[in-house]
Scaffold this motif. Structure first.
Motif: not given
Length: 468
Positions: A119-124, A152-166
């Motif tokens: 959500l953070t990555s999608l919004a920003t 934990v880092a895997g979950a962070v990066l999965s979320g961050a890259y999901f938003g970044d490419k959408l």
């Protein structure tokens, strides 16, 4: 005028092999900075360029052109560094950590991390900003709950890259679309048919992992100890989150990224002065030199003592060298020659998809920057898509899956260095848990070979062959 030619495969294998040997020996054996290895590698390809008939002025022009193409990444990284420093000083990040320890149950923590970072990555529209703020907080909470930090880092990066490419606000999303000559919104819609299934699968995997690990190693006394330490060193209240909400809203309203993030850093400075009792000049200084504190808790200090423009200088140099290196690769036609060797096999959407993913990955490996991959891949592969009338939306999607999602996997790339530095663990530690990346790559290949969600501009030779 000197006759110029393309490099032979022997020359390419030798120079790229020498590049990899220098990178690995510098980082693994001699413990020398990767930046120095990349700088030396410039001259290896300059020598190759002169052998191919180019003069030095042309090669230097290729370097500067490559750097200018991705200079926006440097500007974003500068303001993200300032944001991280002031948001820790202002208590924004510590507040997120505190409330995370207070309310998120260990068994759903990994899923919550994935969702919050998404959500953070999608919004920003920035994976770097997401990892530098919410990501740091999630790592601290995960440590407090006794969860494996690479997971934990895997979950962070999965979320961050999901938003970044959408996110239409993301520079990587815009770049992949523009280089493929596709409308940004059309590109996002094309990504959705791959990303939504990949995200659901990834969410299930992290949910299962959360129930396996959550609660097993949770030390409630340690959690309380971390919360107490935060309360002792920071003023923790719900209004500490106002700067984060303001920045997310501004970016969601499509305000320009750099001034918006910079304004967030200014709010962090004000919050550090008003609520955390810091001298204004010292609070403002954290935007450049980062935040520093001694809580007496080693892990907490290692997570909170970071940020600032100064802390980003290493990553900025990597990006500059990587972009220059990518400019040389493009000018000399290195990746183009590699692709041409497999041209005869590029007769189906599946083979073209697989080749696009490989080219994007190699551009990350040898270009050392996500921007290099997203610039070079569409340029190199577009003719193959047009030849078979495959819609450019598929090119943009595959370029981003192969380029954006693998960028954090390369220890010497801009993303690899940034993510490892911010999260406090090595690239190879978190790499096996970048599940969204692996699932997305697998789905892209499956789509290519099954023809699912592969669109054509008109009746293609591939479809004609199938019909016959």
């Amino acid at each position: 005028m000197k006759h110029v030619r393309l490099p032979t495969m022997t020359e390419i294998i030798f120079t790229l092999g020498l590049f990899l040997a220098i990178v690995f020996s510098f980082t693994v054996k001699f413990d020398l900075p990767i930046q120095l290895a990349l700088f030396i590698s410039w001259f290896i390809f300059i020598v190759l360029g002169t052998r191919l008939g180019y003069d030095y002025k042309q090669l230097q022009g290729a370097i500067t052109k490559g750097i200018s193409n991705g200079l926006e990444a440097v500007l974003i990284l500068i303001v993200v560094g300032a944001l991280i420093g002031t948001w820790i000083a202002g208590g924004i990040v510590p507040t997120i950590i505190f409330y995370g320890l207070e309310f998120i149950h260990p068994s759903i923590f990994l899923l919550a991390t994935l969702v919050i970072c998404s959500l953070t990555s999608l919004a920003t529209g920035t994976s770097w900003g997401t990892v530098g703020t919410a990501g740091i907080a999630m790592m601290a909470i995960g440590e407090g709950m006794g969860l494996p930090l690479p997971l934990v880092a895997g979950a962070v990066l999965s979320g961050a890259y999901f938003g970044d490419k959408l996110s239409p606000l993301s520079d990587s999303t815009v770049l992949a679309a523009s280089m493929s000559k596709v409308d940004v919104i059309a590109h996002v819609r094309a990504m959705l048919v791959l990303d939504i299934p990949a995200y659901i699968i990834t969410a299930i995997l992290f949910t299962i992992s959360g129930f396996i690990y959550g609660g097993r190693n949770t030390d409630l006394e340690k959690v309380e100890f971390l919360k107490k330490a935060l309360l002792e060193n920071f003023d923790i209240h719900i209004w500490m989150l106002i700067p984060a909400i303001v920045v997310i809203l501004m970016l969601a309203l499509k305000q320009p990224s750099m001034p918006t993030i910079a304004s967030g850093a200014l709010l962090g400075t004000i919050w550090a002065t008003v609520f955390q009792g810091m001298d204004f000049s010292k609070a403002l200084g954290t935007a450049y030199s980062g935040f520093s504190i001694d809580t007496g808790i080693k892990f907490m200090d290692s997570l909170l003592n970071r940020g600032g423009i100064e802390g980003m200088l290493g990553s900025i140099v990597v990006i500059i060298f990587g972009l220059g290196f990518g400019g040389l690769l493009e000018h000399l036609g290195v990746l183009k020659v590699i692709v041409s060797k497999f041209q005869k096999k590029l007769t189906s959407a599946g083979n073209i998809t697989l080749s696009t993913l490989i080219v994007a990955f190699l551009a990350n490996v040898f270009g050392c920057a996500m921007y290099v991959s997203l610039i070079l891949t569409p340029k190199i592969m577009q003719e193959n898509y047009d030849k078979f009338y495959i819609d450019r939306r598929v090119l943009a999607r595959n370029s981003e899956v192969g380029g954006t999602l693998t960028s954090g996997m390369i220890p010497w790339s801009d993303n690899g260095i940034f993510m490892a530095g911010i999260l406090g663990i090595s690239t190879f530690s978190y790499l096996p848990f970048m599940w969204l990346s692996f699932v997305s790559i697998a789905l892209a290949i499956i789509y290519g070979y099954t023809g699912k969600f592969i669109w054509y501009t008109k009746k293609s030779p591939v479809l004609q062959q199938k019909a016959n």
